[in-house]
Design a protein around this motif. Structure first.
Motif, PDB file in Angstrom:
ATOM      1  N   GLY A  97     -66.916 -49.231  55.724  1.00  0.00           N
ATOM      2  CA  GLY A  97     -65.521 -49.596  55.480  1.00  0.00           C
ATOM      3  C   GLY A  97     -64.712 -49.769  56.742  1.00  0.00           C
ATOM      4  N   ILE A  98     -65.392 -49.846  57.897  1.00  0.00           N
ATOM      5  CA  ILE A  98     -64.692 -50.120  59.156  1.00  0.00           C
ATOM      6  C   ILE A  98     -64.208 -51.562  59.147  1.00  0.00           C
ATOM      7  CG2 ILE A  98     -64.981 -50.221  61.673  1.00  0.00           C
ATOM      8  CD1 ILE A  98     -67.121 -48.010  61.343  1.00  0.00           C
ATOM      9  N   MET A  99     -64.969 -52.424  58.478  1.00  0.00           N
ATOM     10  CA  MET A  99     -64.551 -53.804  58.195  1.00  0.00           C
ATOM     11  C   MET A  99     -65.086 -54.142  56.807  1.00  0.00           C
ATOM     12  SD  MET A  99     -67.257 -55.995  60.541  1.00  0.00           S
ATOM     13  CE  MET A  99     -66.743 -55.226  62.084  1.00  0.00           C
ATOM     14  N   TYR A 100     -64.632 -55.249  56.249  1.00  0.00           N
ATOM     15  CA  TYR A 100     -65.056 -55.623  54.908  1.00  0.00           C
ATOM     16  C   TYR A 100     -65.708 -57.005  54.930  1.00  0.00           C
ATOM     17  CZ  TYR A 100     -62.614 -51.541  53.240  1.00  0.00           C
ATOM     18  OH  TYR A 100     -62.226 -50.242  53.035  1.00  0.00           O
ATOM     19  N   PRO A 101     -66.720 -57.203  54.093  1.00  0.00           N
ATOM     20  CA  PRO A 101     -67.464 -58.470  54.121  1.00  0.00           C
ATOM     21  C   PRO A 101     -66.635 -59.634  53.571  1.00  0.00           C
ATOM     22  CG  PRO A 101     -68.204 -57.113  52.289  1.00  0.00           C
ATOM     23  CD  PRO A 101     -67.259 -56.262  53.088  1.00  0.00           C
ATOM     24  N   ASP A 102     -66.993 -60.824  54.016  1.00  0.00           N
ATOM     25  CA  ASP A 102     -66.384 -62.036  53.462  1.00  0.00           C
ATOM     26  C   ASP A 102     -67.041 -62.390  52.128  1.00  0.00           C
ATOM     27  OD1 ASP A 102     -64.894 -62.271  55.833  1.00  0.00           O
ATOM     28  OD2 ASP A 102     -66.513 -63.375  56.802  1.00  0.00           O
ATOM     29  N   GLU A 103     -68.311 -62.043  52.015  1.00  0.00           N
ATOM     30  CA  GLU A 103     -69.075 -62.361  50.814  1.00  0.00           C
ATOM     31  C   GLU A 103     -69.945 -61.176  50.435  1.00  0.00           C
ATOM     32  OE1 GLU A 103     -69.831 -67.089  51.835  1.00  0.00           O
ATOM     33  OE2 GLU A 103     -71.309 -65.584  52.404  1.00  0.00           O
ATOM     34  N   GLY A 104     -70.313 -61.118  49.159  1.00  0.00           N
ATOM     35  CA  GLY A 104     -71.232 -60.083  48.709  1.00  0.00           C
ATOM     36  C   GLY A 104     -70.549 -58.783  48.345  1.00  0.00           C
ATOM     37  N   SER A 105     -71.364 -57.764  48.050  1.00  0.00           N
ATOM     38  CA  SER A 105     -70.817 -56.483  47.601  1.00  0.00           C
ATOM     39  C   SER A 105     -71.672 -55.328  48.096  1.00  0.00           C
ATOM     40  CB  SER A 105     -70.762 -56.444  46.061  1.00  0.00           C
ATOM     41  OG  SER A 105     -72.068 -56.579  45.513  1.00  0.00           O
ATOM     42  N   ILE A 106     -71.043 -54.161  48.170  1.00  0.00           N
ATOM     43  CA  ILE A 106     -71.702 -52.921  48.568  1.00  0.00           C
ATOM     44  C   ILE A 106     -71.405 -51.890  47.489  1.00  0.00           C
ATOM     45  CG2 ILE A 106     -71.833 -51.083  50.299  1.00  0.00           C
ATOM     46  CD1 ILE A 106     -70.754 -53.208  52.322  1.00  0.00           C
ATOM     47  N   HIS A 107     -72.449 -51.310  46.908  1.00  0.00           N
ATOM     48  CA  HIS A 107     -72.286 -50.287  45.877  1.00  0.00           C
ATOM     49  C   HIS A 107     -72.881 -48.970  46.370  1.00  0.00           C
ATOM     50  CE1 HIS A 107     -71.559 -53.774  43.304  1.00  0.00           C
ATOM     51  NE2 HIS A 107     -71.015 -52.941  42.425  1.00  0.00           N
TER      52      HIS A 107
END
Length: 312
Positions: free
Chosen positions: A52-62
């Motif tokens: 969570g230091i940065m967030y993706p432009d695409e996709g997901s993290i669970h």
């Protein structure tokens, strides 16, 4: 196995440069999963997105049943590659402070801190300021800080860097022990011998894309053909006539023969010339280090591959 972390189709760009693209992998409870790649491949970007230091432009993290900004990061431990402890703060104070940030009970944190300081040969250093510690000692304290709150997922970025062999063994033992007790571990390291020794599965990125993903055994079977190293003064032309040899490397006093996939080592050895000078002979599979170098340098010498990825 219980899925602890799931990364799906992750993509991240900075300005017009795509850093990672379509990155997907999982980390299960109680396993050591290695994420590998040369400098600039996208490993740190992937880890920073998970944290969570940065967030993706695409996709997901669970993380288990949560995703994105809802991920409970107090249940995750993180040892960053860039070490950073407050230098003028005492060891116990910094450990308790970081445990408190993770909402972990301070009485339990103090007990665990003292236990780990003793285990890592730092007994009596709890009242010493961080700036008085050697680099190796400081690294041990930062490792303790990453696990003091009993995380369910532990992310280790270059944990062995700068450690002497004795300290490396301490870290290896503790990482294995954590995994044995159910912690999911995501390990990033350039020390391929340690990764090969410890990891259950591995994921390799090159230029921001997946090139290898699978168990260590599967990757070895898929990618790591046998090689034969012969120490002795021999004419390589004599060895070129041997069957099932992809290529030959000649070093001073030794010859390395890289063999075809699915070769039978026992039968192949019987075909060596009788007049060969053999001071020492070793036959084994190509190491993870050699696979890494082959991919990172774009040599593609170890195995004929189709365009795209190698998936094991």
């Amino acid at each position: 196995m219980d899925k602890m972390l799931s990364v799906s189709n992750l993509g991240k760009a900075f300005k017009d440069k795509q850093v990672i693209s379509n990155i997907s992998f999982e980390v299960h409870k109680g396993e050591i999963m290695a994420i590998l790649g040369p400098n600039g491949a996208g490993k740190s970007t992937t880890i920073r997105n998970i944290m969570g230091i940065m967030y993706p432009d695409e996709g997901s993290i669970h993380f288990q049943s949560t995703n994105g900004k809802e991920i409970p990061r107090h249940r995750i431990g993180y040892l960053p590659e860039e070490r950073g402890l407050y230098k003028n703060v005492k060891v116990m104070d910094i450990l308790l402070y970081l445990a408190d940030l993770k909402d972990y009970p301070l009485d339990k944190a103090r007990t665990r801190a003292l236990e780990y300081l003793k285990k890592f040969d730092l007994e009596g250093k709890d009242k010493v300021s961080v700036e008085e510690l050697s680099k190796g000692m400081g690294q041990k304290v930062q490792f303790i800080a990453s696990i003091i709150h009993e995380p369910e997922l532990l992310i280790l970025d270059e944990p062995f860097s700068g450690l002497d062999p004795v300290s490396q063994e301490l870290f290896k033992d503790e990482i294995r022990n954590l995994a044995k007790n159910g912690t999911a571990i995501l390990l990033s390291s350039h020390q391929m011998n340690l990764v090969e020794e410890m990891a259950d599965r591995l994921f390799m990125i090159h230029r921001g894309k997946k090139v290898i993903y699978g168990t260590m055994d599967d990757v070895k079977l898929e990618y790591a053909n046998f090689k034969c190293t012969i120490h002795g003064n021999n004419d390589p032309k004599q060895l070129e006539l041997l069957p099932d040899v992809q290529r030959i490397e000649v070093n001073e006093g030794s010859t390395i023969l890289y063999l075809d996939k699915d070769v039978n080592p026992n039968r192949w050895l019987k075909q060596l010339p009788e007049d060969l000078q053999i001071l020492e002979l070793k036959i084994n599979r190509v190491s993870l280090h050699e696979i890494f170098i082959d991919i990172a340098s774009d040599k593609n010498l170890l195995q004929e591959k189709k365009a795209g990825e190698v998936y094991a």
